[in-house]
Design an enzyme around this catalytic site. Structure first.
Site, PDB file in Angstrom:
ATOM      1  N   TYR A   1       0.753  -1.293  -0.114  1.00 59.11           N
ATOM      2  CA  TYR A   1       0.232  -0.174   0.225  1.00 59.11           C
ATOM      3  C   TYR A   1       0.869   1.338   0.060  1.00 59.11           C
ATOM      4  O   TYR A   1       2.012   1.232   0.718  1.00 59.11           O
ATOM      5  CB  TYR A   1      -0.793   0.042   1.193  1.00 59.11           C
ATOM      6  CG  TYR A   1      -2.036  -0.725   1.242  1.00 59.11           C
ATOM      7  CD1 TYR A   1      -3.119  -0.529   0.762  1.00 59.11           C
ATOM      8  CD2 TYR A   1      -1.825  -2.305   1.730  1.00 59.11           C
ATOM      9  CE1 TYR A   1      -4.339  -1.410   0.821  1.00 59.11           C
ATOM     10  CE2 TYR A   1      -2.941  -3.117   1.671  1.00 59.11           C
ATOM     11  CZ  TYR A   1      -4.172  -2.747   1.271  1.00 59.11           C
ATOM     12  OH  TYR A   1      -5.144  -3.499   1.431  1.00 59.11           O
TER      13      TYR A   1
ATOM     14  N   TYR B   1      -0.253  -9.699   0.947  1.00 59.48           N
ATOM     15  CA  TYR B   1       0.685  -9.360   1.725  1.00 59.48           C
ATOM     16  C   TYR B   1       0.657  -9.626   3.162  1.00 59.48           C
ATOM     17  O   TYR B   1      -0.337 -10.322   3.507  1.00 59.48           O
ATOM     18  CB  TYR B   1       0.625  -7.564   1.679  1.00 59.48           C
ATOM     19  CG  TYR B   1      -0.804  -7.177   2.196  1.00 59.48           C
ATOM     20  CD1 TYR B   1      -0.924  -6.894   3.577  1.00 59.48           C
ATOM     21  CD2 TYR B   1      -1.742  -6.551   1.506  1.00 59.48           C
ATOM     22  CE1 TYR B   1      -2.041  -6.144   4.051  1.00 59.48           C
ATOM     23  CE2 TYR B   1      -2.791  -6.393   1.593  1.00 59.48           C
ATOM     24  CZ  TYR B   1      -3.137  -6.162   2.915  1.00 59.48           C
ATOM     25  OH  TYR B   1      -4.201  -5.597   3.504  1.00 59.48           O
TER      26      TYR B   1
ATOM     27  N   ARG C   1      -2.687 -11.568   4.103  1.00 59.41           N
ATOM     28  CA  ARG C   1      -4.007 -11.207   3.549  1.00 59.41           C
ATOM     29  C   ARG C   1      -4.256 -11.734   2.090  1.00 59.41           C
ATOM     30  O   ARG C   1      -3.079 -11.549   1.442  1.00 59.41           O
ATOM     31  CB  ARG C   1      -4.343  -9.561   3.391  1.00 59.41           C
ATOM     32  CG  ARG C   1      -4.346  -9.119   4.599  1.00 59.41           C
ATOM     33  CD  ARG C   1      -5.589  -9.203   5.776  1.00 59.41           C
ATOM     34  NE  ARG C   1      -6.747  -9.836   5.277  1.00 59.41           N
ATOM     35  CZ  ARG C   1      -7.676  -8.885   4.733  1.00 59.41           C
ATOM     36  NH1 ARG C   1      -7.592  -7.735   4.614  1.00 59.41           N
ATOM     37  NH2 ARG C   1      -8.939  -9.639   4.365  1.00 59.41           N
TER      38      ARG C   1
ATOM     39  N   HIS D   1      -7.097  -8.531  -2.236  1.00 57.62           N
ATOM     40  CA  HIS D   1      -8.541  -8.189  -2.189  1.00 57.62           C
ATOM     41  C   HIS D   1      -8.551  -6.728  -2.580  1.00 57.62           C
ATOM     42  O   HIS D   1      -7.499  -6.124  -2.658  1.00 57.62           O
ATOM     43  CB  HIS D   1      -9.065  -8.278  -0.616  1.00 57.62           C
ATOM     44  CG  HIS D   1      -7.963  -7.341   0.086  1.00 57.62           C
ATOM     45  ND1 HIS D   1      -6.814  -8.029   0.771  1.00 57.62           N
ATOM     46  CD2 HIS D   1      -8.146  -6.144   0.701  1.00 57.62           C
ATOM     47  CE1 HIS D   1      -6.197  -7.182   1.572  1.00 57.62           C
ATOM     48  NE2 HIS D   1      -7.124  -6.161   1.652  1.00 57.62           N
TER      49      HIS D   1
ATOM     50  N   HIS E   1     -10.754  -3.024  -1.436  1.00 57.35           N
ATOM     51  CA  HIS E   1     -11.557  -2.492  -0.551  1.00 57.35           C
ATOM     52  C   HIS E   1     -12.487  -1.461  -1.233  1.00 57.35           C
ATOM     53  O   HIS E   1     -12.431  -0.905  -2.048  1.00 57.35           O
ATOM     54  CB  HIS E   1     -10.801  -1.398   0.350  1.00 57.35           C
ATOM     55  CG  HIS E   1      -9.702  -2.221   1.382  1.00 57.35           C
ATOM     56  ND1 HIS E   1     -10.128  -2.778   2.474  1.00 57.35           N
ATOM     57  CD2 HIS E   1      -8.536  -2.549   1.069  1.00 57.35           C
ATOM     58  CE1 HIS E   1      -9.068  -3.315   2.979  1.00 57.35           C
ATOM     59  NE2 HIS E   1      -8.248  -3.142   2.444  1.00 57.35           N
TER      60      HIS E   1
END
Lengths: 235, 176
Positions: A105, A144, A154, A157, A159
């Protein structure tokens, strides 16, 4: 006639406290929720128009280019925003954020040792059309690691944040990808009762896949529906 | 009568990395914010400030919460992440809401954060509306000893509203 929001469907919604997801332990409210009579405040909400959106907001592969194309697998995601009554939700805002293809991110709190992509911010937004349909382009996010437990990862995905027809229909969720082996080990995904889990997994969609360009995925959102009478106290 | 044909999409946590998606300008990302914490111009003579701190069950300040407010009496919506304020507060500049249908004035509040699988809903009432607060149906439905968790305290030109996720002072959250 006033239409009232349906209740949250607890057969598919996660419980607030789910100790396997460790940060719920100190952050999930513990006292019972109070029942509230729905009023104008619960039956209205913000409206966002086309004029608020930039022309590339719906294309995460282009909306933050600095010196080239973002790295990774281009995908196109499409579907409908509906309510439980099968009604389309037109002209409603969908906000999008995600990791880059390496699972990183942009957020400065993210310290995962994977490369940032100078050409990918990982955020965008779109509005549904008159039929509740939406479509956007992005790069498939990478998996990640995170600190929840030893060797926690995780699953891939994206969001999403949605408002729907009123503020009580607010939905913040995550879309996953079919066949991801990490889903079985992810407490955030597993917090959803089994009946609801498949609703969070997108479907590969050859019909929207663009030849020589991007793989397609289908994902529909279903927001709370309406009924004619307010819910009587259930507790 | 329930009318359900499709299953609701389950909620998932907003996570720790919402800043550049939902409040990018506040966190200095190069992307336009659709929503800010200024529901009106802070220099407007009608502007009030509503601010507070979010605490977890151990009494620690939560620096990665996202607070949203909706004022149906002015059709105004605001959003603030607690990550950029030096004291990790949330701060809103807004109108004092108007009374709707005889209720006391209040703001509708949505609390989102990592560690919440579904967001929490509450309301902010105002300490200088004692008369209307006493008559408010929603406030009166809350046990008297918990009512104060819903009332922002006026301090000079600001209203202070702390949110406690758990514990003795746990804020009243609503099923809406």
């Amino acid at each position: 006639m006033i239409l009232y929001n349906n209740e949250l469907d607890l057969s598919v919604q996660p419980s607030k406290l789910y100790p396997d997801y460790k940060s719920t332990v100190l952050r999930a409210p513990r006292k019972p929720m109070m029942i509230m009579k729905q009023s104008k405040s619960e039956l209205s909400g913000p409206v966002f128009g086309h004029s608020s959106l930039g022309v590339l907001d719906h294309d995460l592969t282009k909306n933050s280019i600095k010196n080239g194309q973002p790295l990774g697998e281009r995908i196109v995601v499409h579907g409908y925003v509906l309510n439980e009554n099968s009604q389309a939700i037109p002209h409603t805002l969908i906000e999008i954020w995600q990791a880059n293809s390496a699972g990183r991110y942009v957020h400065k709190v993210d310290q995962h040792d994977a490369p940032l992509d100078p050409n990918f911010l990982g955020t965008g937004r779109c509005l549904t059309d008159a039929n509740g349909y939406y479509k956007f382009y992005t790069i498939k996010p990478g998996a990640y690691p995170w600190g929840n437990h030893y060797n926690a990862w995780r699953p891939n995905h994206i969001h999403f944040s949605l408002f729907g027809a009123n503020i009580s229909n607010r939905l913040v969720t995550q879309m996953y990808f079919p066949g991801d082996p990490l889903l079985d080990y992810d407490p955030i995904f597993q917090s959803v009762p089994p009946k609801g889990r498949k609703l969070l997994i997108s479907a590969f969609d050859l019909s929207i896949t663009e030849p020589d360009f991007a793989l397609g995925y289908r994902f529909d959102f279903v927001l709370r529906g309406y009924r004619e009478t307010p819910f009587e106290n259930k507790k | 009568m329930e009318n359900r044909e499709l299953l609701q999409t389950p909620s998932q946590t907003v996570g720790p990395y919402f800043a550049y998606g939902l409040v990018p300008e506040q966190y200095l990302y190069d992307f336009k914010s659709l929503v800010s914490n200024q529901l009106i111009d802070p220099t407007d003579t009608e502007c009030i400030i509503v601010q507070g701190t979010v605490y977890d069950g151990a009494g620690q300040i939560i620096p990665d919460a996202l607070i949203e407010i909706w004022d149906a009496s002015h059709n105004a919506f605001g959003r603030f992440g607690t990550g950029t304020d030096p004291q990790n507060r949330f701060i809103f500049y807004c109108h004092k809401p108007l009374s709707l249908d005889g209720s006391a004035p209040y703001l509708t509040v949505i609390v989102l954060m990592r560690g919440q699988l579904i967001h929490s809903n509450t309301r902010i009432y105002f300490s200088d509306e004692a008369e209307l607060n006493q008559l408010d149906e929603t406030l009166n439905s809350v046990p008297v000893e918990r009512r104060s968790t819903l009332i922002a305290q006026k301090e000079s030109n600001s209203y202070i509203f702390d949110i406690h996720m758990q514990g003795e002072k746990e804020t009243v959250f609503f099923d809406v």
